[in-house]
Design a protein around this motif. Structure first.
Motif, PDB file in Angstrom:
ATOM      1  N   ALA A 158      26.626 -38.519  -3.306  1.00 49.77           N
ATOM      2  CA  ALA A 158      27.062 -39.904  -3.932  1.00 49.77           C
ATOM      3  C   ALA A 158      26.495 -40.215  -5.306  1.00 49.77           C
ATOM      4  O   ALA A 158      25.496 -40.075  -5.329  1.00 49.77           O
ATOM      5  N   ILE A 159      27.590 -40.529  -6.114  1.00 51.54           N
ATOM      6  CA  ILE A 159      27.127 -41.175  -7.661  1.00 51.54           C
ATOM      7  C   ILE A 159      26.365 -42.158  -7.819  1.00 51.54           C
ATOM      8  O   ILE A 159      25.472 -42.498  -8.213  1.00 51.54           O
ATOM      9  N   GLY A 160      26.695 -43.163  -6.608  1.00 55.84           N
ATOM     10  CA  GLY A 160      26.068 -44.269  -6.615  1.00 55.84           C
ATOM     11  C   GLY A 160      24.574 -44.089  -6.327  1.00 55.84           C
ATOM     12  O   GLY A 160      23.829 -45.053  -6.679  1.00 55.84           O
ATOM     13  N   VAL A 161      24.319 -43.258  -5.739  1.00 56.06           N
ATOM     14  CA  VAL A 161      22.922 -42.890  -5.226  1.00 56.06           C
ATOM     15  C   VAL A 161      22.109 -42.274  -6.431  1.00 56.06           C
ATOM     16  O   VAL A 161      21.093 -42.868  -6.774  1.00 56.06           O
ATOM     17  N   HIS A 162      22.868 -41.272  -7.233  1.00 53.53           N
ATOM     18  CA  HIS A 162      22.499 -40.973  -8.358  1.00 53.53           C
ATOM     19  C   HIS A 162      22.002 -41.980  -9.354  1.00 53.53           C
ATOM     20  O   HIS A 162      20.739 -42.279 -10.083  1.00 53.53           O
ATOM     21  N   GLU A 163      22.845 -42.842  -9.374  1.00 53.41           N
ATOM     22  CA  GLU A 163      22.711 -44.179 -10.497  1.00 53.41           C
ATOM     23  C   GLU A 163      21.640 -45.008 -10.032  1.00 53.41           C
ATOM     24  O   GLU A 163      20.602 -45.396 -10.860  1.00 53.41           O
ATOM     25  N   ALA A 164      21.338 -45.197  -8.654  1.00 52.04           N
ATOM     26  CA  ALA A 164      20.141 -46.052  -8.223  1.00 52.04           C
ATOM     27  C   ALA A 164      19.032 -45.152  -8.574  1.00 52.04           C
ATOM     28  O   ALA A 164      17.911 -45.841  -8.939  1.00 52.04           O
ATOM     29  N   PHE A 165      19.050 -44.039  -8.297  1.00 53.79           N
ATOM     30  CA  PHE A 165      17.938 -43.357  -8.429  1.00 53.79           C
ATOM     31  C   PHE A 165      17.422 -43.191 -10.067  1.00 53.79           C
ATOM     32  O   PHE A 165      16.320 -43.217 -10.393  1.00 53.79           O
ATOM     33  N   GLU A 166      18.347 -42.937 -10.741  1.00 52.91           N
ATOM     34  CA  GLU A 166      18.060 -43.069 -12.082  1.00 52.91           C
ATOM     35  C   GLU A 166      17.523 -44.298 -12.711  1.00 52.91           C
ATOM     36  O   GLU A 166      16.636 -44.211 -13.586  1.00 52.91           O
ATOM     37  N   ALA A 167      17.947 -45.448 -12.261  1.00 54.42           N
ATOM     38  CA  ALA A 167      17.460 -46.673 -12.452  1.00 54.42           C
ATOM     39  C   ALA A 167      16.028 -46.952 -11.973  1.00 54.42           C
ATOM     40  O   ALA A 167      15.344 -48.045 -12.152  1.00 54.42           O
ATOM     41  N   GLY A 168      15.386 -45.989 -11.034  1.00 54.46           N
ATOM     42  CA  GLY A 168      14.148 -45.952 -10.772  1.00 54.46           C
ATOM     43  C   GLY A 168      13.894 -46.807  -9.460  1.00 54.46           C
ATOM     44  O   GLY A 168      12.848 -47.383  -9.076  1.00 54.46           O
ATOM     45  N   LEU A 169      15.087 -46.793  -8.473  1.00 47.49           N
ATOM     46  CA  LEU A 169      14.866 -47.874  -7.380  1.00 47.49           C
ATOM     47  C   LEU A 169      14.545 -46.843  -6.171  1.00 47.49           C
ATOM     48  O   LEU A 169      14.996 -45.796  -6.239  1.00 47.49           O
ATOM     49  N   PRO A 170      13.702 -47.449  -5.393  1.00 46.27           N
ATOM     50  CA  PRO A 170      13.595 -47.033  -3.940  1.00 46.27           C
ATOM     51  C   PRO A 170      14.878 -46.880  -3.289  1.00 46.27           C
ATOM     52  O   PRO A 170      15.832 -47.616  -3.743  1.00 46.27           O
ATOM     53  N   LEU A 171      15.095 -45.705  -2.371  1.00 46.90           N
ATOM     54  CA  LEU A 171      16.392 -45.562  -1.700  1.00 46.90           C
ATOM     55  C   LEU A 171      16.142 -45.784  -0.288  1.00 46.90           C
ATOM     56  O   LEU A 171      15.207 -45.268   0.218  1.00 46.90           O
ATOM     57  N   ALA A 172      16.930 -46.550   0.203  1.00 44.80           N
ATOM     58  CA  ALA A 172      17.237 -46.533   1.905  1.00 44.80           C
ATOM     59  C   ALA A 172      18.479 -46.273   2.247  1.00 44.80           C
ATOM     60  O   ALA A 172      19.306 -46.797   2.256  1.00 44.80           O
ATOM     61  N   LEU A 173      18.531 -45.029   2.699  1.00 47.38           N
ATOM     62  CA  LEU A 173      19.847 -44.257   2.887  1.00 47.38           C
ATOM     63  C   LEU A 173      19.897 -43.585   4.449  1.00 47.38           C
ATOM     64  O   LEU A 173      18.988 -43.322   4.849  1.00 47.38           O
ATOM     65  N   SER A 174      21.116 -43.837   4.745  1.00 47.01           N
ATOM     66  CA  SER A 174      21.497 -43.229   6.045  1.00 47.01           C
ATOM     67  C   SER A 174      21.026 -41.761   5.848  1.00 47.01           C
ATOM     68  O   SER A 174      21.269 -40.912   5.193  1.00 47.01           O
ATOM     69  N   ALA A 175      20.333 -41.257   7.311  1.00 50.24           N
ATOM     70  CA  ALA A 175      19.786 -40.035   7.160  1.00 50.24           C
ATOM     71  C   ALA A 175      21.159 -38.966   7.572  1.00 50.24           C
ATOM     72  O   ALA A 175      21.255 -38.483   8.846  1.00 50.24           O
ATOM     73  N   ILE A 176      22.066 -38.599   6.714  1.00 50.88           N
ATOM     74  CA  ILE A 176      23.013 -37.722   6.704  1.00 50.88           C
ATOM     75  C   ILE A 176      22.819 -36.585   5.964  1.00 50.88           C
ATOM     76  O   ILE A 176      22.045 -36.641   4.948  1.00 50.88           O
ATOM     77  N   PRO A 177      23.690 -35.416   6.144  1.00 50.09           N
ATOM     78  CA  PRO A 177      23.306 -34.140   5.428  1.00 50.09           C
ATOM     79  C   PRO A 177      23.588 -34.539   3.832  1.00 50.09           C
ATOM     80  O   PRO A 177      22.823 -33.947   2.960  1.00 50.09           O
ATOM     81  N   GLY A 178      24.719 -35.298   3.556  1.00 52.73           N
ATOM     82  CA  GLY A 178      24.804 -35.570   2.099  1.00 52.73           C
ATOM     83  C   GLY A 178      24.000 -36.176   1.238  1.00 52.73           C
ATOM     84  O   GLY A 178      23.743 -36.316   0.154  1.00 52.73           O
ATOM     85  N   ASN A 179      22.739 -37.010   1.985  1.00 50.73           N
ATOM     86  CA  ASN A 179      21.693 -37.747   1.433  1.00 50.73           C
ATOM     87  C   ASN A 179      20.546 -36.761   1.490  1.00 50.73           C
ATOM     88  O   ASN A 179      19.407 -37.375   0.824  1.00 50.73           O
TER      89      ASN A 179
END
Length: 357
Positions: free
Chosen positions: A260-281
């Protein structure tokens, strides 16, 4: 911008505003009704005929289909041997039979993909992860060996700065953000159940098409009651960087994703990530040192993981700068661009021989 020696044609559904920049990038936009997902056979047939006609008229060096119905239409057009030298590449944004998909579509997709491997002319297949590529080979069998397989992930090209908004030092509210949309895939009722289980002060902002729909607010209210006032249903967003910089953590509860591009954007902004544990993540969870994988269907456990992640992040005043630095070292557009150019150059080599059968 495209070079003067490159002519690109973008084929998609009639423009509702999302393709306004295509011409600015040097490409030509051609609308064809039915190239998005549809189960209506007549719509499917008309779209395939129109796309085949366009390919015959334009005779491009490469047809590159990206996800969903466009992939199926293009492969069906390439069931017949070609003598015009046109190459085919398809990008699979996650596997249509991976975990999280509805059971009927899961089994239907396996059958369709196996048929494509058998009947379509040899072509290039682009996966977002090595895990997807390996699983695809396992499902479709040795016939996948007729085709050329490639792995390339995604990136963010927004150049989001890591500039967290100032906050009152006494304010300990956990500010969560989701960039998403309503629907089965995004699984937003799970997000409602998770925040309902949080034991720390929290706020949640929802951005994206449909997130301002009253029906979504009703869904959250069923789980939150009066606490639904702690959720902001923002709707479409234009400055995602500013919204991310006002947040403390990015939340995703999708049943399945590509990368997901949205996760990239959050990662780039320096945010901690709470993501569903699925293969795409998986790659995001492995790469970001401040990340938690959430098991869907266990909201209390997920809430506890989020709270522990929040405590750990608060203890490191430089965590956002560290996260941003890791994203740039792992996923920056410069790194991705070099890999993408290499993949496209392989697409444009001599057309794959039918002898690969």
């Amino acid at each position: 911008m495209l070079g003067s020696d490159v002519e690109a044609i973008v084929v998609a559904e009639p423009d509702l505003g999302g393709y306004a920049t295509v011409q600015e990038l040097g490409a030509r936009f051609v609308p064809i009704q039915g190239v998005s997902s549809t189960l209506h056979p007549m719509t499917h047939r008309r779209a395939r005929t129109a796309l085949a006609q366009l390919i015959a008229e334009e005779r491009p060096d490469l047809v590159w289909a990206h996800a969903r119905m466009a992939v199926h239409l293009s492969r069906e057009i390439f069931y017949k041997p070609r003598t015009d030298g046109v190459r085919l590449a398809v990008s699979l944004h996650g596997l249509p039979f991976g975990p999280g998909h509805r059971s009927v579509l899961h089994h239907m997709s396996k059958t369709i993909e196996t048929r494509h491997m058998l009947r379509a002319q040899p072509h290039h297949i682009h996966f977002l992860s090595q895990n997807d590529c390996t699983q695809y080979i396992g499902v479709t069998g040795p016939q996948s060996g007729r085709h050329r397989l490639h792995v390339l992930g995604t990136t963010s090209r927004r150049d989001i700065s890591c500039l967290p908004a100032l906050r009152d030092g006494a304010d300990q509210t956990l500010r969560l953000i989701m960039t998403t949309r309503p629907g089965y895939q995004k699984n937003l009722q799970e997000a409602a159940r998770i925040v309902a289980a949080l034991e720390v002060p929290w706020k949640l902002e929802l951005y994206g098409n449909g997130t301002d729909d009253p029906s979504l607010r009703h869904t959250f209210k069923r789980h939150l009651g009066a606490k639904v006032s702690q959720v902001a249903f923002r709707g479409p967003i234009h400055d995602v960087g500013a919204a991310l910089n006002r947040a403390d953590m990015y939340l995703m509860t999708s049943r399945y994703e590509g990368m997901a591009i949205g996760v990239h954007e959050a990662f780039e902004a320096g945010l901690p990530l709470a993501l569903s544990a699925i293969p795409g993540n998986q790659l995001f969870l492995e790469t970001n040192p401040y990340a938690a994988g959430l098991a869907l269907g266990r909201p209390s456990d997920s809430a506890q993981k989020i709270q522990r992640l929040w405590l750990r992040a608060k203890a490191d005043v430089h965590h956002r700068e560290r996260i941003n630095k890791i994203w740039r070292a792992s996923f920056s557009p410069e790194i991705w661009g070099k890999q993408a150019r290499q993949m496209v150059s392989e697409f444009l080599e001599r057309p794959l021989s039918a002898s690969l059968r």
